[in-house]
Design an enzyme around this catalytic site. Structure first.
Site, mmCIF file in Angstrom:
data_model
loop_
_atom_site.group_PDB
_atom_site.id
_atom_site.type_symbol
_atom_site.label_atom_id
_atom_site.label_comp_id
_atom_site.label_asym_id
_atom_site.label_seq_id
_atom_site.Cartn_x
_atom_site.Cartn_y
_atom_site.Cartn_z
ATOM 1 N N ASN B 153 0.837 -1.199 0.000
ATOM 2 C CA ASN B 153 0.000 0.000 0.000
ATOM 3 C C ASN B 153 0.873 1.250 0.000
ATOM 4 O O ASN B 153 1.982 1.207 0.511
ATOM 5 C CB ASN B 153 -0.896 0.024 1.251
ATOM 6 C CG ASN B 153 -2.050 -0.952 1.100
ATOM 7 O OD1 ASN B 153 -2.497 -1.195 0.005
ATOM 8 N ND2 ASN B 153 -2.498 -1.500 2.235
ATOM 9 N N HIS B 176 -7.290 -8.238 -0.262
ATOM 10 C CA HIS B 176 -8.328 -9.153 0.240
ATOM 11 C C HIS B 176 -9.487 -8.442 0.919
ATOM 12 O O HIS B 176 -10.321 -9.096 1.546
ATOM 13 C CB HIS B 176 -7.706 -10.198 1.172
ATOM 14 C CG HIS B 176 -6.884 -9.578 2.254
ATOM 15 N ND1 HIS B 176 -6.048 -10.289 3.067
ATOM 16 C CD2 HIS B 176 -6.760 -8.287 2.649
ATOM 17 C CE1 HIS B 176 -5.457 -9.461 3.916
ATOM 18 N NE2 HIS B 176 -5.871 -8.263 3.682
#
Lengths: 462, 462, 462, 462
Positions: B153, B176
């Site tokens: 990220n 996810h």
């Protein structure tokens, strides 16, 4: 377009207007190249008749023989055979506008105009769309080849509704907010000594405009060979308290302001915001400029009150009586508006480049196709060619895009007459971003109940 | 792609990872159809070596003869000849993450994750982009035909940077967060009695996904012939206090939450938000869910602390020592992740439809082309075909679009190493919309000074 | 969509069809998971009634109790409450088709099908559009939520007309031309020894499809882990005389061909054309494959004659009588078509990825939005998600784009009932590119006079 | 842009040019508002030196003190600090141009120009792209803020190559082909009696331009209030034999023609084609205007011969010697070109609306973004704002789109130095649509061998 410049056929919807209509009358009174008939239609026939008398008297005195004024008993007869259509209406009365502006204040939501975005603007949109659908159908049936000038707010919503109802319409929206910023740029050019011997007018300044109505931006500005962007930067830095006259006009007049919002936006984003501060403020997060009435004062602009508008209207009504009766001749001055020049350009009497509101066909690469955007365009005989901009820098886009989405959302909800969809868009407006969901729902329901016309058939549908 | 399924060449960048890497090891340990070499590269060679030992031991025990584990001394040698590349790195250490998360708190700005958007996410982006430019160049030079899985990220920024630096890259991002919402939907289907005799898994639920990473939305959800959207609506209405176990796990664990943010977004917009509440909250106006620490508690999720992460890391380090030394064998369970299944699909061993982060080539009609978006896609031999969505409804678009613009803005600023441009995007983040401009500038300068690497060469340029 | 899989409501427009309808009947006869009513509507009620009897008898024998067959007296009653609508009609009779196919031959223009593009296809489009406008309006009024399967040609024009008349329609087009190429690819995989012990079916082959109906292309093809593109290249090189059985089936049967056109296109552009040679040929410059009847023979395909179709129809009519009367039971075999599987996927009974014709919403980046394109899509419960392709390489685009423009042009002309606009598009068709302008005009006028229905109200308007 | 209008810095690439350079010299010789230095760079230094002497002598005589002429020893020094760059080069010598034009004749392919599309234009593109990549890099390194005027053909390919190599370049292409059509429209206006007492010039005519260079179209044309489209229609009908002077100039001069191609295109499509007939013809199917040399004669234009160009060059060389030596002063007349006016507009000395070639950023909604298109634009201080057109009607689009695809294809092939990809695009050119594939390959190989520079490194790659 088969218009004959000496026998033009103009239809004015909202022909009882004492604002845009009078401006147009004044400009026509000094125009020698064109002539014809002006047909005034208004839901208030007395107002249309008063304007007919005012217009005709003015023309007879100042420009005899060129223009004939009539009233139209209905939209169909007003539009029949029109070459040009002007639309400037008040969607609902001042009581409804009072709800638009003041109802949200209970929740700490303040508005400086209340007719474009924010709770007031979105509710006004729900009232306006059905009216504009009716106008679009009437144009389709009675004057499909006419050019339609829109002056009504919310501008982007009105123009979008016209095209959505009648895709073949030749409509566009005119707004003078950018002109004011051009005048401000003229002042900066003078302050920088670029025109030692001359008082510059806004038309001396060349600007490139991009954005959506009332939230437009200028990324290129020049006076002859000089780039005005760095000059504006210096000017902003040199005026930390804004620009105001000695008697602080903005304290008395809600239409005035000291440019502090505009200057702050420039400091944040490096781009020149090009509309009145009171409009710009409503597009931003509420904490920026509309946090509280006290904060608004510190930013040196005003929350519009409907009282002020009512008082202004009463004054204008009196003036109207005096003009219509013949006690006085309407006063006119060169308006600075582009309406007349645009009409002449569309007739082939001289090309004109100016800013205009149109559906996005590619001129704003960052905004969705179809959204109504404001950019420069070239007006020439029977055509308007919008100019492709460089788009907006990302940070400005981040502010503009939600409003473009909301305008699409509110128009879609209004066409579907769907209050549930409208409420969702209402809840996505940045001005309401500090309210609890339950309060958003309560406010929406209250405003809808008090301002929407039951005849429009709105209900919760999705 | 010339991959041989029995002699695959996998490069893991951030190969010392104790999170995603271990997950992958576990999945490889139960996989019989493919094999080859896994090369671990990490800026911390000791961590890579520990993982090498852990992986090899696990494989030798559970899946002997199929996989060989190595470390790579540098990125070039790690990538040479790779068929698949995994990237999961920590851009900067926990001290920097502490600045990301906590520095803004002084100004009343609270973050529940701080790695995607908001001040923390944007600052992290400025650190990550130079690293991802280097990765992209290394892939271009050493493994141009490899498929690159990103787990780092800020996801959208990482994937955008890879494509901007090397347009020919075959990269995509796996996350996810959507899976969790599928599991929640499985619970609603069970609650509605749709699967009387069965415990449903997330793969039983079919969803259509649209949005940007961590702010994804589901507009179609079904279990066999049943439409789950109305079922979800009822479920939300029936759970005004959210969904939580008896001991309120979210009170202890910052990765847990009670779905109240998700349910509130559904009530506002009629669409299923599909990420953890702690992620969703950061994309919204601060008054909605991150107003104050007390408000966060009422919404039943947590502000992440770096202390928590440090404590967790220490535990994992210990575990790592024990696994690497041979004291214990790494525990594995079917991960629920798609990484392995995707790899097999790309090898032609079975098509797979799942959600994925990719540059927008048309799959998200409402978002700019090139922006990294998350939608469904079909994975098949050597190709990923994203599926065109219906776009987002206007009110949701109004929330999503500013972040797409800001992600483009922060990537552009990072490529230009331009702090002035970065600051403008920083100032356009909704989470900061309550701060005064001077405070925004001070916060940005402070965070930049404490977290950016001088070697990256950032300065004010525009 | 509220369909109940055991009580489905299917409307078949063109329900007297002895082609697609029989195929569907056969597939329904072996289907155990769904049931309901099939309502047949046809402008020829006797044909519908014959098919009703055929279908019911078949079902009673093979799949008793699952399906009821009815005829519908009009479109409205056929559509009322339908979950699924099939449309397969013959737009005009064989006399008109004879004009489509043979009239241009006087000018040296030869057609191998005459129902998609070229003079025949464009003239057929002018006949079809008014019929499809009527169907779209009927679906809007009587079954707005139904999924509409189109099998009628010209496919792209039919689907475009449905969406243009009723933008909310859920319509798509099914065509089996791609399937044939998948079967050919299966042969190449076998020839390359990829499946030593197995006869491969088309469903073993994975392809990525992009283009417009009957001029579709495959840029990715695989069998498990093997890339079939280089294998196809070798196969093409190894078969300079094409692929045909010993008795040269194409000499007798105009639906047969030896793949030489397909192979030549591969040699020219490196991409696998995915439709029958007789369709592909019509999209190309006439000198390539349709220069003269003799040249057509050298390319080993056939010019369709209407005589052949009439003979075939007569045989089928006889068969119909025998099936309807009960003399024989309709013979069925697994059709290889996807119609039934698609229906089940839309009911939520299993996702399906296959190719389909839909308006371009982003799946074909190189073609205009709104144009009907053929690509892969995922069918799932109540949704079809088209997959974004990589577009077509420039040289192939140069061939495809004119046809996409012409299809838009002919639909626009048909909606306006404007022969002048239609003639301009007619004149832009590549097949007519060798004709003198005066001849184009004469041919157009002749064909229009002999095939268009005066009731449709066509005239020269622009 | 920091240009000082009295000390401008102009770099002329191809500064030995006796065509565009002399035109510019002539215009500069009568310009009093600007001044500075003109630096001539040419791969033929003697030609540059001759032009330097010619220019300086002219300036000293006609406009003393305003302009200084220099030669530049290399591109870098020519460009250093330039405000404006002109590029007009001959990509390869006349021997190569002879191959471009004449080699295809063996296969019955005739070209009237051979420098834009068709086999000659595409081969020339392959030679030009590497040169323009070098120019783009030099501009990037030595004059990144300069405005670059391109005059070289193939125009669209040159401009595309500049932007592809250096996306930040400020380049555009100028072409006078549209001007000629404006002059023709002035004649039609006069013929219709619209300007009884006046000889109209092209600038009296207002046109809206849309298309690609040399295949541009006018959909709106007016003289003051009069719509010229119906007037043009009448004019075309009244001139079945075209427009020519008594002595049939086109018989002697390959640059002349009788407008018959233009008139035929109008009759086919109802739109005014706006380029010379000899250019227009090359974009159409070969049977239309370039069927045989005899057909060309019937259409009253000429096949260009290189002999003609060589003869012309020899005459100009002689003239050059006489000008440079001082035997004669270069003759000048107002050129009718816009180069100088554009330069002044970019300096802020007066806005200018004219047509221009630029990458498509939205101005041509029907053509791909990035493709180089020709439309109107407004030139103002340091900006060019292209105007959004209404696009092209479908039938015209069907003709234009393949060329836009091919131009993209040939540029991509040239950047990749890939002869295989180039050959595919070559084979998709409509002018070659009557050739057998084997002949296409042979012709391509022959032309490539004889005209491409081995130093460019072309080979078959895909």
């Amino acid at each position: 377009m088969k218009a004959d410049k000496d026998n033009l056929n103009i239809c004015y919807i909202g022909g009882g207007s004492r604002n845009w209509a009078w401006t147009l009358f004044g400009d026509l009174a000094r125009e020698k190249d064109i002539g014809g008939v002006v047909r005034l239609f208004d839901v208030d026939p007395a107002a249309a008749e008063a304007n007919r008398a005012i217009g005709q008297r003015l023309m007879d005195a100042r420009n005899p023989g060129r223009w004939r004024f009539e009233t139209a008993p209905d939209l169909a007869r007003g539009l029949a055979g029109a070459d040009f259509v002007f639309a400037s209406i008040l969607p609902g009365d001042f009581d409804k506008m009072a709800v638009d502006v003041h109802a949200p204040e209970r929740y700490g939501v303040y508005q400086s105009v209340g007719d474009t975005v924010g709770p007031g603007g979105l509710m006004r949109a729900l009232r306006t769309v059905p009216m504009y659908q009716a106008i679009a159908r009437a144009v389709r049936d009675h004057a499909p080849d006419a050019w339609v000038f829109n002056y009504t707010n919310p501008m982007a919503v009105c123009v979008r509704a016209l095209y959505r109802e009648f895709p073949g319409i030749k409509a566009f929206g005119c707004c003078h907010e950018v002109f004011h910023t051009q005048t401000l740029l003229a002042r900066t050019a003078e302050a920088a000594g670029l025109a030692p011997a001359k008082k510059l007018g806004r038309r001396d300044i060349k600007t490139r405009v991009a954005g959506i109505n009332h939230f437009t931006w200028i990324d290129k500005a020049s006076y002859r060979g000089a780039d005005l962007v760095p000059i504006y930067r210096d000017f902003v830095a040199a005026h930390p308290d804004g620009v105001e006259d000695a008697d602080h006009a903005w304290r008395r007049d809600p239409f005035k302001f000291a440019e502090l919002v505009k200057f702050d936006l420039f400091k944040r984003f490096g781009l020149i915001a090009a509309a009145g501060d009171r409009h710009l403020a409503e597009f931003c997060p509420p904490a920026w400029y509309l946090d509280t009435p006290a904060a608004v004062k510190r930013w040196k602009f005003r929350l519009t009150t409907v009282d002020f508008r009512i008082a202004k209207r009463e004054k204008l009504k009196e003036l109207s009586r005096s003009y219509a009766s013949g006690d006085a001749l309407m006063k006119t001055a060169e308006s600075g508006e582009e309406g007349l020049a645009i009409m002449k350009a569309l007739l082939g009497l001289g090309d004109l480049a100016t800013n205009v509101n149109l559906p996005n066909r590619g001129q704003m690469p960052d905004l969705p196709l179809g959204a109504v955007v404001e950019t420069n365009a070239l007006f020439a005989r029977d055509r308007i060619d919008p100019m492709v901009t460089d788009g907006l820098p990302p940070a400005v886009r981040a502010l503009v895009l939600p409003h473009a989405a909301n305008q699409e959302g509110i128009v879609a909800a209004a066409f579907a007459r769907d209050l549930a969809a409208a409420e969702r868009t209402f809840g996505a407006d940045p001005l309401l971003s500090r309210m609890a969901p339950a309060d958003v729902r309560a406010l929406f329901a209250d405003m809808a109940a008090r301002t929407l016309d039951p005849a429009d058939g709105y209900s919760r549908k999705s």
